[in-house]
Design a protein around this motif. Sequence first.
Motif, PDB file in Angstrom:
ATOM      1  N   ALA A  36      69.062   1.126  30.250  1.00  0.00           N
ATOM      2  CA  ALA A  36      68.239   0.125  30.947  1.00  0.00           C
ATOM      3  C   ALA A  36      67.512  -0.782  29.948  1.00  0.00           C
ATOM      4  O   ALA A  36      66.341  -0.480  29.766  1.00  0.00           O
ATOM      5  N   LEU A  37      68.179  -1.801  29.668  1.00  0.00           N
ATOM      6  CA  LEU A  37      67.345  -2.741  28.335  1.00  0.00           C
ATOM      7  C   LEU A  37      65.839  -2.950  28.882  1.00  0.00           C
ATOM      8  O   LEU A  37      65.648  -3.532  29.950  1.00  0.00           O
ATOM      9  N   GLY A  38      64.919  -2.827  28.075  1.00  0.00           N
ATOM     10  CA  GLY A  38      63.531  -3.206  28.261  1.00  0.00           C
ATOM     11  C   GLY A  38      62.817  -2.087  29.193  1.00  0.00           C
ATOM     12  O   GLY A  38      61.554  -2.377  29.577  1.00  0.00           O
ATOM     13  N   HIS A  39      63.346  -1.193  29.726  1.00  0.00           N
ATOM     14  CA  HIS A  39      62.779  -0.222  30.553  1.00  0.00           C
ATOM     15  C   HIS A  39      62.547   0.882  30.184  1.00  0.00           C
ATOM     16  O   HIS A  39      61.815   2.045  30.659  1.00  0.00           O
ATOM     17  N   GLY A  40      62.944   1.381  28.913  1.00  0.00           N
ATOM     18  CA  GLY A  40      63.006   2.641  28.228  1.00  0.00           C
ATOM     19  C   GLY A  40      63.522   4.003  28.780  1.00  0.00           C
ATOM     20  O   GLY A  40      62.970   5.018  28.504  1.00  0.00           O
ATOM     21  N   PHE A  41      64.467   3.568  29.422  1.00  0.00           N
ATOM     22  CA  PHE A  41      65.391   5.033  30.061  1.00  0.00           C
ATOM     23  C   PHE A  41      66.911   4.669  29.879  1.00  0.00           C
ATOM     24  O   PHE A  41      67.197   3.323  29.827  1.00  0.00           O
ATOM     25  N   ASP A  42      67.529   5.532  30.295  1.00  0.00           N
ATOM     26  CA  ASP A  42      69.206   5.525  30.408  1.00  0.00           C
ATOM     27  C   ASP A  42      69.622   5.500  31.964  1.00  0.00           C
ATOM     28  O   ASP A  42      69.012   6.369  32.511  1.00  0.00           O
ATOM     29  N   ILE A  43      70.640   4.629  32.468  1.00  0.00           N
ATOM     30  CA  ILE A  43      70.978   5.035  33.683  1.00  0.00           C
ATOM     31  C   ILE A  43      72.441   5.990  33.567  1.00  0.00           C
ATOM     32  O   ILE A  43      73.064   5.771  32.378  1.00  0.00           O
ATOM     33  N   ASP A  44      72.266   7.026  34.257  1.00  0.00           N
ATOM     34  CA  ASP A  44      73.201   8.073  34.302  1.00  0.00           C
ATOM     35  C   ASP A  44      74.048   8.016  35.358  1.00  0.00           C
ATOM     36  O   ASP A  44      73.777   7.059  36.516  1.00  0.00           O
ATOM     37  N   SER A  45      75.190   8.819  35.524  1.00  0.00           N
ATOM     38  CA  SER A  45      76.039   9.004  36.678  1.00  0.00           C
ATOM     39  C   SER A  45      75.258   9.256  38.101  1.00  0.00           C
ATOM     40  O   SER A  45      75.290   8.572  39.067  1.00  0.00           O
ATOM     41  N   GLN A  46      74.224   9.887  37.985  1.00  0.00           N
ATOM     42  CA  GLN A  46      73.330  10.236  39.203  1.00  0.00           C
ATOM     43  C   GLN A  46      72.715   9.026  39.611  1.00  0.00           C
ATOM     44  O   GLN A  46      72.546   8.892  40.916  1.00  0.00           O
ATOM     45  N   ALA A  47      71.942   8.238  38.803  1.00  0.00           N
ATOM     46  CA  ALA A  47      71.153   7.123  39.057  1.00  0.00           C
ATOM     47  C   ALA A  47      72.389   5.891  39.909  1.00  0.00           C
ATOM     48  O   ALA A  47      72.191   5.363  41.048  1.00  0.00           O
ATOM     49  N   ILE A  48      73.718   5.905  39.221  1.00  0.00           N
ATOM     50  CA  ILE A  48      74.601   5.001  40.151  1.00  0.00           C
ATOM     51  C   ILE A  48      74.837   5.588  41.267  1.00  0.00           C
ATOM     52  O   ILE A  48      75.034   4.748  42.302  1.00  0.00           O
ATOM     53  N   ASP A  49      75.097   6.922  41.645  1.00  0.00           N
ATOM     54  CA  ASP A  49      75.387   7.485  42.986  1.00  0.00           C
ATOM     55  C   ASP A  49      74.325   7.268  43.893  1.00  0.00           C
ATOM     56  O   ASP A  49      74.351   6.859  45.042  1.00  0.00           O
ATOM     57  N   GLN A  50      72.901   7.038  43.518  1.00  0.00           N
ATOM     58  CA  GLN A  50      71.760   6.711  44.271  1.00  0.00           C
ATOM     59  C   GLN A  50      71.647   5.401  44.681  1.00  0.00           C
ATOM     60  O   GLN A  50      71.278   5.002  45.800  1.00  0.00           O
ATOM     61  N   VAL A  51      72.236   4.573  43.757  1.00  0.00           N
ATOM     62  CA  VAL A  51      72.051   3.231  44.175  1.00  0.00           C
ATOM     63  C   VAL A  51      73.240   2.848  45.200  1.00  0.00           C
ATOM     64  O   VAL A  51      72.869   2.260  46.077  1.00  0.00           O
ATOM     65  N   VAL A  52      74.096   3.473  44.863  1.00  0.00           N
ATOM     66  CA  VAL A  52      75.461   3.063  45.975  1.00  0.00           C
ATOM     67  C   VAL A  52      74.894   3.710  47.174  1.00  0.00           C
ATOM     68  O   VAL A  52      75.166   2.987  48.305  1.00  0.00           O
ATOM     69  N   ALA A  53      74.152   4.789  47.233  1.00  0.00           N
ATOM     70  CA  ALA A  53      73.953   5.353  48.574  1.00  0.00           C
ATOM     71  C   ALA A  53      72.741   4.657  49.271  1.00  0.00           C
ATOM     72  O   ALA A  53      72.790   4.683  50.442  1.00  0.00           O
ATOM     73  N   LEU A  54      72.093   3.714  48.540  1.00  0.00           N
ATOM     74  CA  LEU A  54      70.866   2.973  48.971  1.00  0.00           C
ATOM     75  C   LEU A  54      70.902   1.522  49.226  1.00  0.00           C
ATOM     76  O   LEU A  54      70.026   1.004  49.722  1.00  0.00           O
ATOM     77  N   ALA A  55      71.801   0.948  48.388  1.00  0.00           N
ATOM     78  CA  ALA A  55      71.650  -0.526  48.063  1.00  0.00           C
ATOM     79  C   ALA A  55      72.216  -1.401  49.209  1.00  0.00           C
ATOM     80  O   ALA A  55      71.778  -2.584  49.063  1.00  0.00           O
ATOM     81  N   ASP A  56      73.252  -0.928  49.945  1.00  0.00           N
ATOM     82  CA  ASP A  56      73.457  -1.803  51.214  1.00  0.00           C
ATOM     83  C   ASP A  56      72.368  -2.281  51.950  1.00  0.00           C
ATOM     84  O   ASP A  56      71.698  -1.737  52.651  1.00  0.00           O
ATOM     85  N   GLY A  57      72.315  -3.908  51.968  1.00  0.00           N
ATOM     86  CA  GLY A  57      71.226  -4.449  52.814  1.00  0.00           C
ATOM     87  C   GLY A  57      70.005  -4.623  51.981  1.00  0.00           C
ATOM     88  O   GLY A  57      69.148  -5.434  52.597  1.00  0.00           O
TER      89      GLY A  57
END
Length: 85
Positions: A36-57
Amino acid sequence: MRAKLRTLPAAGTAPRVDRAGNGRILGASLMSIGPALGHGFDIDSQAIDQVVALADGVPGRWTHGNLCADGLGTHLGRWSNVRRE
């Protein structure tokens, strides 16, 4: 320093604007696995799953809201049909 606007194609297709409908941006990528450029951490598969679950709307913006007064943090619309590809 000047900010750069980057977008990545989802599933090998370029993002496009639905001009016949309501101006929706189709095929955009919210995030991808890796640093995650400029944020000091990496996006992993679990983060992607959490965004998919929460991002609609959730409101979409050009940049992080309230970080600057250039207007790019303003509301553009809402994410819909969020899915993992």
